[in-house]
Design an enzyme around this catalytic site. Structure first.
Site, PDB file in Angstrom:
ATOM      1  N   CYS A   1       0.558  -1.105  -0.337  1.00 19.06           N
ATOM      2  CA  CYS A   1      -0.124   0.134   0.178  1.00 19.06           C
ATOM      3  C   CYS A   1       1.097   1.558  -0.014  1.00 19.06           C
ATOM      4  O   CYS A   1       2.066   1.186   0.855  1.00 19.06           O
ATOM      5  CB  CYS A   1      -1.028  -0.008   1.930  1.00 19.06           C
ATOM      6  SG  CYS A   1      -1.907   1.406   1.549  1.00 19.06           S
ATOM      7  N   GLU A   2       0.989   1.974  -0.833  1.00 16.15           N
ATOM      8  CA  GLU A   2       1.248   2.733  -0.901  1.00 16.15           C
ATOM      9  C   GLU A   2       0.744   4.380  -0.019  1.00 16.15           C
ATOM     10  O   GLU A   2       2.219   4.907  -0.002  1.00 16.15           O
ATOM     11  CB  GLU A   2       1.534   3.872  -2.389  1.00 16.15           C
ATOM     12  CG  GLU A   2      -0.122   5.048  -2.595  1.00 16.15           C
ATOM     13  CD  GLU A   2       0.137   5.164  -3.838  1.00 16.15           C
ATOM     14  OE1 GLU A   2       1.182   4.882  -5.069  1.00 16.15           O
ATOM     15  OE2 GLU A   2      -0.749   6.467  -4.149  1.00 16.15           O
ATOM     16  N   HIS A   3       0.179   4.493   0.174  1.00 18.39           N
ATOM     17  CA  HIS A   3      -0.245   5.143   1.709  1.00 18.39           C
ATOM     18  C   HIS A   3       0.239   4.691   2.885  1.00 18.39           C
ATOM     19  O   HIS A   3       0.716   5.726   3.615  1.00 18.39           O
ATOM     20  CB  HIS A   3      -1.755   5.267   1.587  1.00 18.39           C
ATOM     21  CG  HIS A   3      -2.288   5.590   0.891  1.00 18.39           C
ATOM     22  ND1 HIS A   3      -3.809   5.325  -0.113  1.00 18.39           N
ATOM     23  CD2 HIS A   3      -1.911   7.003  -0.187  1.00 18.39           C
ATOM     24  CE1 HIS A   3      -3.939   6.077  -1.218  1.00 18.39           C
ATOM     25  NE2 HIS A   3      -3.534   6.911  -1.973  1.00 18.39           N
ATOM     26  N   HIS A   4       1.074   3.832   3.046  1.00 15.14           N
ATOM     27  CA  HIS A   4       1.124   3.258   4.952  1.00 15.14           C
ATOM     28  C   HIS A   4       2.051   2.108   4.570  1.00 15.14           C
ATOM     29  O   HIS A   4       3.405   1.742   5.373  1.00 15.14           O
ATOM     30  CB  HIS A   4       0.029   2.231   4.960  1.00 15.14           C
ATOM     31  CG  HIS A   4      -1.082   2.955   5.846  1.00 15.14           C
ATOM     32  ND1 HIS A   4      -2.223   3.141   4.863  1.00 15.14           N
ATOM     33  CD2 HIS A   4      -1.512   4.115   6.386  1.00 15.14           C
ATOM     34  CE1 HIS A   4      -3.453   4.062   4.910  1.00 15.14           C
ATOM     35  NE2 HIS A   4      -2.704   4.534   6.669  1.00 15.14           N
TER      36      HIS A   4
ATOM     37  N   GLN B   1      -4.493  -0.248  -5.062  1.00 12.69           N
ATOM     38  CA  GLN B   1      -5.258  -1.728  -5.544  1.00 12.69           C
ATOM     39  C   GLN B   1      -6.423  -1.660  -6.688  1.00 12.69           C
ATOM     40  O   GLN B   1      -6.101  -2.198  -8.057  1.00 12.69           O
ATOM     41  CB  GLN B   1      -5.750  -1.958  -4.302  1.00 12.69           C
ATOM     42  CG  GLN B   1      -6.462  -3.430  -4.936  1.00 12.69           C
ATOM     43  CD  GLN B   1      -7.458  -4.238  -4.102  1.00 12.69           C
ATOM     44  OE1 GLN B   1      -7.496  -4.364  -2.857  1.00 12.69           O
ATOM     45  NE2 GLN B   1      -8.523  -4.623  -4.645  1.00 12.69           N
TER      46      GLN B   1
ATOM     47  N   HIS C   1      -5.786  -5.620   2.801  1.00 11.92           N
ATOM     48  CA  HIS C   1      -4.398  -4.467   2.600  1.00 11.92           C
ATOM     49  C   HIS C   1      -3.941  -4.360   4.506  1.00 11.92           C
ATOM     50  O   HIS C   1      -4.776  -4.323   5.258  1.00 11.92           O
ATOM     51  CB  HIS C   1      -5.536  -3.007   2.642  1.00 11.92           C
ATOM     52  CG  HIS C   1      -5.390  -3.174   0.857  1.00 11.92           C
ATOM     53  ND1 HIS C   1      -5.130  -2.642   0.221  1.00 11.92           N
ATOM     54  CD2 HIS C   1      -6.192  -3.882   0.437  1.00 11.92           C
ATOM     55  CE1 HIS C   1      -5.373  -1.738  -0.550  1.00 11.92           C
ATOM     56  NE2 HIS C   1      -6.098  -3.755  -0.382  1.00 11.92           N
TER      57      HIS C   1
ATOM     58  N   CYS D   1      -3.198  -2.663   6.144  1.00 13.22           N
ATOM     59  CA  CYS D   1      -3.029  -1.032   7.096  1.00 13.22           C
ATOM     60  C   CYS D   1      -3.854  -1.565   7.690  1.00 13.22           C
ATOM     61  O   CYS D   1      -4.641  -0.563   8.346  1.00 13.22           O
ATOM     62  CB  CYS D   1      -2.466  -0.197   6.143  1.00 13.22           C
ATOM     63  SG  CYS D   1      -3.812  -0.219   4.629  1.00 13.22           S
TER      64      CYS D   1
HETATM   65 ZN   LIG Z   1      -3.152   1.870   3.517  1.00 14.59          ZN
END
Ligand SMILES: [Zn+2]
Length: 225
Positions: free
Chosen positions: A113-116, A154, A182, A184
């Site tokens: 996941c590119e956010h976490h 995703q 995910h 996260c």
């Molecule tokens: Zn994430």
């Protein structure tokens, strides 16, 4: 104040897992550094994070971690950022004239996941209807794996797989469904262990209800081997 608002906005884009574009956002100078140079820099960055957290890196167990993580980022889990590593586009003519749908299902997806920067783990199901060109079955797995080995959203991963296969096969009639967990979401934040995320992209003929239905029915088939 405006600046604070912007940071808040960026935080909420990430926390809500909203992707901003179907292309992976890359800097123009992304490949000026060699992989070796990147590993050296990332190694120092990881060491810095660990030391900031208060860890003692002289401990034998932690000593090799910065180097290990740096190598893993560059050579493994983010290696799909490098266009040179994209699977080659070798295709074949469809000599046996198979004109039906071909489905490659349950392709393992390991992404991040590119956010976490936490793992995304799941299955991809990919289908196409040949217009005369076919690809080797393992090519579909390799394409999924290549785009998965990036910091990802995703939805974007699903679209990138379809676009690449449309390109390689020279047809719009390509579809992909991904069902993934995910970490996260599962291991932090809302901590929902059971939930998974389903994304889909239907190109060309797959936009037609009956064709889409056929694909989704094949995915549901629970074959015992
Ligand atoms: Zn994430």
């Amino acid at each position: 104040m405006k600046f604070e608002n912007e940071i808040e906005n960026l935080d909420s884009v990430g926390d809500n897992h909203i992707g901003t574009s179907s292309e992976t956002p890359m800097r123009k100078d992304a490949f000026k550094l060699s992989d070796k140079e990147k590993i050296e820099i990332i190694k120092d960055d990881v060491r810095h994070i660990m030391e900031t957290l208060g860890l003692d890196l002289t401990d034998d167990s932690l000593n090799g971690t910065p180097n290990r993580v740096a190598k893993m980022f560059v050579n493994e889990i983010f290696s799909g950022l490098n266009p040179k590593l994209k699977p080659s586009a070798s295709t074949f003519q469809n000599k046996y004239k198979y004109g039906e749908m071909l489905v490659e299902k349950n392709i393992t997806v390991y992404s991040t996941c590119e956010h976490h920067l936490l793992p995304i783990v799941g299955k991809a199901h990919v289908a196409y209807i040949s217009n005369g060109t076919v690809v080797g079955l393992s090519k579909m797995n390799r394409i999924v794996d290549y785009f998965a080995k990036r910091p990802q959203v995703q939805e974007r991963l699903t679209i990138q797989i379809v676009k690449e296969l449309q390109n390689v096969l020279n047809t719009p009639d390509v579809a992909c469904v991904i069902d993934a967990k995910h970490l996260c979401v599962n291991s932090r934040g809302i901590r929902d262990i059971e939930s998974s995320t389903v994304t889909s992209e239907f190109g060309g003929l797959f936009k037609e209800k009956s064709v889409r239905r056929e694909f989704l029915d094949y995915i549901k088939l629970d074959t015992k081997f």
